[in-house]
Enzyme design. Structure first.
Site, short mmCIF file in Angstrom:
data_model
loop_
_atom_site.label_atom_id
_atom_site.label_comp_id
_atom_site.label_asym_id
_atom_site.label_seq_id
_atom_site.Cartn_x
_atom_site.Cartn_y
_atom_site.Cartn_z
N ASP A 1 0.82 -1.21 0.00
CA ASP A 1 0.00 0.00 0.00
C ASP A 1 0.86 1.27 0.00
O ASP A 1 2.03 1.25 0.40
CB ASP A 1 -0.89 0.03 1.24
CG ASP A 1 -2.07 -0.92 1.13
OD1 ASP A 1 -2.12 -1.69 0.16
OD2 ASP A 1 -2.93 -0.90 2.03
N ASP A 2 0.22 2.36 -0.45
CA ASP A 2 0.67 3.75 -0.26
C ASP A 2 1.71 4.23 -1.26
O ASP A 2 2.03 5.41 -1.29
CB ASP A 2 1.22 4.00 1.15
CG ASP A 2 0.21 3.69 2.24
OD1 ASP A 2 -0.95 3.40 1.92
OD2 ASP A 2 0.59 3.72 3.42
N HIS B 1 -4.37 9.73 0.46
CA HIS B 1 -4.54 8.72 1.52
C HIS B 1 -5.41 9.30 2.63
O HIS B 1 -4.93 9.76 3.67
CB HIS B 1 -3.18 8.30 2.06
CG HIS B 1 -3.21 7.00 2.78
ND1 HIS B 1 -3.62 6.87 4.08
CD2 HIS B 1 -2.89 5.74 2.36
CE1 HIS B 1 -3.55 5.61 4.45
NE2 HIS B 1 -3.10 4.90 3.42
N HIS C 1 3.93 -2.21 3.32
CA HIS C 1 3.94 -0.83 2.83
C HIS C 1 5.29 -0.49 2.21
O HIS C 1 6.34 -0.74 2.83
CB HIS C 1 3.63 0.14 3.98
CG HIS C 1 2.26 -0.06 4.57
ND1 HIS C 1 1.99 -1.08 5.45
CD2 HIS C 1 1.10 0.62 4.39
CE1 HIS C 1 0.70 -1.02 5.79
NE2 HIS C 1 0.14 0.00 5.18
N HIS D 1 -5.82 2.97 -4.49
CA HIS D 1 -5.79 3.26 -3.05
C HIS D 1 -6.19 4.72 -2.79
O HIS D 1 -5.62 5.39 -1.92
CB HIS D 1 -4.39 2.98 -2.52
CG HIS D 1 -4.32 2.74 -1.04
ND1 HIS D 1 -5.17 1.88 -0.37
CD2 HIS D 1 -3.47 3.23 -0.09
CE1 HIS D 1 -4.85 1.85 0.91
NE2 HIS D 1 -3.84 2.67 1.12
#
Length: 459
Positions: free
Chosen positions: A45-46, A100, A189, A96
């Protein structure tokens, strides 16, 4: 004012909290775990991050591992060359949000805009539309469920807190290896600039991930993309079950988690659980066991429990009763030696007189030395039969039809084996308590007095 706050609480609960709990606990309209074969799924993620994501791609390429990247749109927009490399090297790219930010704090129209904007960025770089979506922090709102026709929401089965630098590579490696197993969807991550994350945390993640990939190679496990894992699940016999049966199984699995927590159940092989156990006192009628020992009320026993998820998956993937029995026997052959080793090194377990279990699937335990006995007629036997009959109609390859054929033999049975017999079979011995004699203790005290003349020993 109080009424207004109460209404805000109700609205927020129905809009965010309740949908989030339903998706996490029951997996409603989300994908979070595959089926047990030889594959697991790495998800990140991210990102993309200009420093760490290229290093991660190098590592994945080294181990021929495929992963799924849920990218933040703003980061993808700034690093199109990394997105292109992900795509060219065969990884799956998911959405995503553009920034965020949790879906709980955004209107449905805003979330939809975030998804579309990020999807457009991915398409402009790769020429392919992404249909896989992970909301930030895995938090969904009520209207996210309605997006199922446009995107598949993907959560995870294992999360490790790798966004914190203080976790360290050593501890993170331990956590990764503990959860490494078939069907797992692992969340990591590749960016440390998100709110709450530490900038250098991905350095530790890369070290731990390399160690885990090395171990996965030794175990014959490989990482695949989430879309491949979803396709496996869709082709699984599990999907042929009716909604009511899947609901029964879901509640059953939730109950098992609660049971294990409440009664502190231990697992023989946490990475691939099949047998669980706990130490308790026997509460039944006296039983004369095959080795001549007598089991009476109050004696310590090791109570065995078969993992419900494993049992369900073995059942739905077996074509017959015989195949189900064979598969269970193979798993027992794998776990019983490990249990014997554990007993041989644990004084508390070694004090148990017998292994004990109750099951309606009782073909084959004699092979291991278990006695198979009828349960005394009573409330426990009748309630156990009712409970297990419902589950057997779901698990058994023949489904409910099996309950109508020779139903008189489908009764729960008690299985017993002396602990001493298990240890003998596995060439193990009970641990011996180290008890010092009074003479030995006195010798040590005198020696201490001689070495420390200024000290006084009080008896």
């Amino acid at each position: 004012m109080q009424t207004l706050l109460l209404w805000l609480f109700y609205i927020s609960s129905f809009y965010a909290f309740i949908p989030g709990m339903i998706s996490r606990i029951f997996g409603y309209r989300v994908f979070r775990k595959g089926i047990k074969r030889t594959e697991f799924a790495l998800t990140f993620d991210d990102g993309p991050d200009p420093r760490y994501t290229p290093q991660l791609l190098d590592l994945l390429k080294q181990y021929d591992a495929k992963a799924t990247f849920f990218v933040v749109g703003a980061h993808a927009e700034q690093n199109p060359e990394i997105i292109k490399r992900m795509y060219d090297e065969g990884h799956l790219i998911g959405i995503h949000n553009y920034v965020h930010k949790t879906n709980w704090l955004m209107r449905p129209a805003t979330v939809k805009q975030q998804i579309k904007r990020t999807g457009d960025i991915i398409y402009s770089i790769t020429g392919e539309r992404s249909t896989y979506y992970r909301p930030p922090w895995g938090i969904v709102n009520l209207f996210d469920f309605s997006k199922r026709s446009q995107v598949q929401i993907v959560l995870w089965s294992a999360m490790f807190g790798d966004w914190k630098e203080k976790l360290g590579a050593e501890r993170l490696t331990e956590k990764l290896l503990t959860k490494l197993g078939p069907g797992e969807v692992m969340l990591l991550h590749d960016c440390g600039t998100t709110l709450g994350a530490d900038p250098k945390a991905p350095e530790h993640m890369l070290i731990a991930l390399e160690r885990m990939l090395e171990e996965a190679r030794k175990r014959g496990l490989r990482s695949i993309r989430v879309d491949e894992m979803i396709e496996q699940v869709q082709k699984s016999p599990i999907q042929q079950l009716s909604f009511s049966k899947r609901l029964v199984v879901g509640l059953w699995l939730v109950w098992e988690q609660c049971f294990q927590f409440m009664f502190r159940i231990n697992t023989i092989a946490p990475a691939d659980p099949f047998l669980h156990y706990r130490l308790r006192k026997y509460q039944g009628d006296p039983v004369q066991m095959d080795n001549g020992e007598r089991l009476v009320k109050g004696d310590k026993i090791i109570e065995l429990h078969i993992d419900n998820r494993q049992l369900f998956e073995l059942g739905v993937h077996s074509r017959s009763s015989a195949q189900l029995a064979i598969r269970m026997i193979r798993r027992m052959e794998k776990d019983l030696p490990v249990l014997a080793e554990r007993i041989a090194t644990d004084l508390d377990l070694a004090e148990a007189k017998a292994l004990y279990g109750v099951s309606m699937i009782n073909r084959g335990p004699e092979k291991f030395g278990f006695m198979v006995l009828d349960l005394p007629d009573g409330w426990f036997a009748r309630s156990t039969k009712f409970y297990l009959s419902i589950l057997l109609s779901v698990i058994h390859p023949s489904g409910g039809a099996r309950l109508k054929v020779r139903s008189e033999v489908l009764v729960p049975k008690m299985m017993l084996m002396p602990v001493s017999q298990l240890l003998d079979q596995m060439n193990q011995q009970r641990p011996q308590k180290q008890v010092k004699s009074r003479e030995r203790i006195r010798e040590e005290e005198l020696s201490l007095e001689a070495e420390l003349p200024g000290a006084t020993v009080v008896h």
